[in-house]
Design an enzyme around this catalytic site. Structure first.
Site, PDB file in Angstrom:
ATOM      1  N   HIS A 282       0.831  -1.201   0.000  1.00 17.21           N
ATOM      2  CA  HIS A 282       0.000   0.000   0.000  1.00 17.21           C
ATOM      3  C   HIS A 282       0.871   1.258   0.000  1.00 17.21           C
ATOM      4  O   HIS A 282       2.057   1.205   0.320  1.00 17.21           O
ATOM      5  CB  HIS A 282      -0.903   0.037   1.232  1.00 17.21           C
ATOM      6  CG  HIS A 282      -2.114  -0.831   1.113  1.00 17.21           C
ATOM      7  ND1 HIS A 282      -2.097  -2.164   1.439  1.00 17.21           N
ATOM      8  CD2 HIS A 282      -3.375  -0.563   0.682  1.00 17.21           C
ATOM      9  CE1 HIS A 282      -3.301  -2.682   1.227  1.00 17.21           C
ATOM     10  NE2 HIS A 282      -4.091  -1.745   0.770  1.00 17.21           N
TER      11      HIS A 282
ATOM     12  N   LYS B 130      -0.465   4.854   4.579  1.00 12.52           N
ATOM     13  CA  LYS B 130      -1.356   3.922   5.287  1.00 12.52           C
ATOM     14  C   LYS B 130      -0.851   3.720   6.718  1.00 12.52           C
ATOM     15  O   LYS B 130       0.342   3.533   6.942  1.00 12.52           O
ATOM     16  CB  LYS B 130      -1.426   2.583   4.537  1.00 12.52           C
ATOM     17  CG  LYS B 130      -2.422   1.617   5.164  1.00 12.52           C
ATOM     18  CD  LYS B 130      -2.797   0.490   4.220  1.00 12.52           C
ATOM     19  CE  LYS B 130      -3.747  -0.492   4.871  1.00 12.52           C
ATOM     20  NZ  LYS B 130      -5.039   0.100   5.260  1.00 12.52           N
TER      21      LYS B 130
HETATM   22  P1  NAD Z   1      -7.570   9.397   4.988  1.00 10.14           P
HETATM   23  O1  NAD Z   1      -6.621   9.670   6.086  1.00 10.14           O
HETATM   24  O2  NAD Z   1      -7.318  10.003   3.650  1.00 10.14           O
HETATM   25  O3  NAD Z   1      -9.065   9.839   5.428  1.00 10.14           O
HETATM   26  C1  NAD Z   1      -9.592   9.671   6.716  1.00 10.14           C
HETATM   27  C2  NAD Z   1     -10.461  10.891   6.986  1.00 10.14           C
HETATM   28  O4  NAD Z   1     -11.178  10.687   8.205  1.00 10.14           O
HETATM   29  C3  NAD Z   1      -9.641  12.188   7.150  1.00 10.14           C
HETATM   30  O5  NAD Z   1     -10.154  13.192   6.289  1.00 10.14           O
HETATM   31  C4  NAD Z   1      -9.837  12.533   8.619  1.00 10.14           C
HETATM   32  O6  NAD Z   1      -9.824  13.941   8.868  1.00 10.14           O
HETATM   33  C5  NAD Z   1     -11.231  11.948   8.851  1.00 10.14           C
HETATM   34  N1  NAD Z   1     -11.557  11.825  10.277  1.00 10.14           N
HETATM   35  C6  NAD Z   1     -10.749  11.478  11.312  1.00 10.14           C
HETATM   36  N2  NAD Z   1     -11.437  11.552  12.470  1.00 10.14           N
HETATM   37  C7  NAD Z   1     -12.696  11.960  12.158  1.00 10.14           C
HETATM   38  C8  NAD Z   1     -13.859  12.229  12.914  1.00 10.14           C
HETATM   39  N3  NAD Z   1     -13.865  12.108  14.249  1.00 10.14           N
HETATM   40  N4  NAD Z   1     -14.991  12.625  12.271  1.00 10.14           N
HETATM   41  C9  NAD Z   1     -15.006  12.754  10.927  1.00 10.14           C
HETATM   42  N5  NAD Z   1     -13.913  12.525  10.141  1.00 10.14           N
HETATM   43  C10 NAD Z   1     -12.784  12.129  10.759  1.00 10.14           C
HETATM   44  O7  NAD Z   1      -7.663   7.807   4.881  1.00 10.14           O
HETATM   45  P2  NAD Z   1      -8.236   6.920   3.691  1.00 10.14           P
HETATM   46  O8  NAD Z   1      -7.131   6.485   2.778  1.00 10.14           O
HETATM   47  O9  NAD Z   1      -9.446   7.571   3.110  1.00 10.14           O
HETATM   48  O10 NAD Z   1      -8.664   5.602   4.497  1.00 10.14           O
HETATM   49  C11 NAD Z   1      -9.587   5.685   5.573  1.00 10.14           C
HETATM   50  C12 NAD Z   1      -9.806   4.283   6.140  1.00 10.14           C
HETATM   51  O11 NAD Z   1     -10.450   3.483   5.159  1.00 10.14           O
HETATM   52  C13 NAD Z   1      -8.527   3.533   6.519  1.00 10.14           C
HETATM   53  O12 NAD Z   1      -8.784   2.751   7.677  1.00 10.14           O
HETATM   54  C14 NAD Z   1      -8.281   2.625   5.327  1.00 10.14           C
HETATM   55  O13 NAD Z   1      -7.540   1.470   5.642  1.00 10.14           O
HETATM   56  C15 NAD Z   1      -9.703   2.274   4.987  1.00 10.14           C
HETATM   57  N6  NAD Z   1      -9.931   1.805   3.627  1.00 10.14           N
HETATM   58  C16 NAD Z   1     -10.800   0.779   3.502  1.00 10.14           C
HETATM   59  C17 NAD Z   1     -11.136   0.319   2.242  1.00 10.14           C
HETATM   60  C18 NAD Z   1     -12.171  -0.754   2.126  1.00 10.14           C
HETATM   61  O14 NAD Z   1     -12.517  -1.146   0.994  1.00 10.14           O
HETATM   62  N7  NAD Z   1     -12.719  -1.237   3.247  1.00 10.14           N
HETATM   63  C19 NAD Z   1     -10.560   0.906   1.099  1.00 10.14           C
HETATM   64  C20 NAD Z   1      -9.669   1.970   1.275  1.00 10.14           C
HETATM   65  C21 NAD Z   1      -9.376   2.427   2.547  1.00 10.14           C
END
Ligand code: NAD
Length: 267
Positions: free
Chosen positions: A155, A159
């Site tokens: 990744h 991450k």
């Molecule tokens: P990222 O860091 O770009 O986004 C996370 C967002 O959440 C940020 O904008 C942050 O400010 C926000 N956030 C944090 N605390 C918050 C709160 N209390 N209220 C509202 N917003 C809040 O991360 P990302 O790459 O978008 O990934 C996010 C998560 O999704 C990770 O855990 C990643 O592993 C997971 N993910 C899962 C899949 C899937 O298919 N299940 C796919 C991609 C990513």
């Protein structure tokens, strides 16, 4: 009739992708979005994703979003998901959880919420990866214990959890194919004089670098052959598309904890 979908963590990599997917998908509309305190609260949700202004501002009140939306999609951080799960529990709103790296306590909050709200939780929302889960389980069952199983993932450098939720899901699938709990056979890292590989172990290898969206391989090896099942994500759109599909699928479903296999009719 259109299903109104809220997006918590709407300014994140996945959050922005989910907003674009909601705006582009027939049968749904955007209910709103929230961000963490100190985030871009007040910014327009349309301009956030490079579209025209929607006249809707990023909020900081998830309880209000859960109360007004018909489904909420969450790709944030574990602590936030834990509190969003409580909002889902209070409102009974359909809830889609994509955040990975949840602790046992965080997971308990999601599981508890599923007593009062219909929830889809998946370590990976892509159709291809969910097929990979099903294939991995089947191959593990068919090849049997003489084959060593290793799960590889790579990744992007930003991450924060490892191994990825998808890699763990592949480990779960392989362990299920062998009828053993993953916890009893998993080896999450190797370093130093660790001795020979015990039979039955399911190993994990984690790579981090650049902008890789998500590569996963389930590898089966015996003395004379190797079988590798690989998925490579080329766009976060595949996860956003699956999450919106899950949010629509949840409409009218009873409270409970569902997976993407349920949404896609796999298994
Ligand atoms: P990222 O860091 O770009 O986004 C996370 C967002 O959440 C940020 O904008 C942050 O400010 C926000 N956030 C944090 N605390 C918050 C709160 N209390 N209220 C509202 N917003 C809040 O991360 P990302 O790459 O978008 O990934 C996010 C998560 O999704 C990770 O855990 C990643 O592993 C997971 N993910 C899962 C899949 C899937 O298919 N299940 C796919 C991609 C990513």
């Amino acid at each position: 009739m259109s299903v109104s979908i809220g997006v918590v963590g709407c300014a994140g990599r996945m959050g922005r992708m989910v907003i674009q997917e909601v705006l582009a998908t027939d049968g749904c509309s955007l209910a709103g979005g929230t961000e963490a305190p100190g985030g871009p609260i007040g910014k327009d949700l349309g301009t956030l994703v490079g579209a025209e202004s929607l006249g809707m501002a990023i909020g900081d009140d998830p309880a209000a979003l859960f109360a007004s939306a018909e489904a909420v999609i969450d790709f944030t951080i574990p602590a936030a998901t834990c509190s969003h799960a409580r909002a889902a529990q209070d409102s009974g709103t359909a809830y889609v959880v994509g955040t990975t790296g949840l602790s046992d306590d965080d997971q308990a909050a999601v599981t508890a919420a599923s007593q009062s709200a219909p929830i889809v939780q998946a370590p990976n929302f892509s159709v291809g990866v969910n097929l990979l889960f099903a294939l991995t389980k089947r191959v593990a069952a068919t090849l049997g214990p003489d084959y060593d199983i290793e799960i590889l993932e790579m990744h992007h450098r930003a991450k924060i959890d490892a191994p990825s939720g998808t890699a763990l899901g592949l480990g779960e699938a392989a362990a299920a194919g062998r009828n053993v709990p993953l916890g009893s056979v998993a080896r999450y890292a190797r370093e130093g004089q660790i001795g020979a590989r015990p039979p039955g172990e399911i190993g994990f290898a984690t790579l981090r670098g650049g902008g890789v969206i998500g590569d996963h391989t389930a590898l089966f090896a015996n003395e004379v052959e190797r079988l590798e099942l690989t998925h490579k994500a080329g766009s976060r759109g595949i996860f956003a598309g699956g999450a919106v599909r899950a949010a629509l699928w949840l409409q009218g479903k009873p409270a409970g904890l569902y997976g993407m296999a349920d949404v896609l009719g796999l298994d």
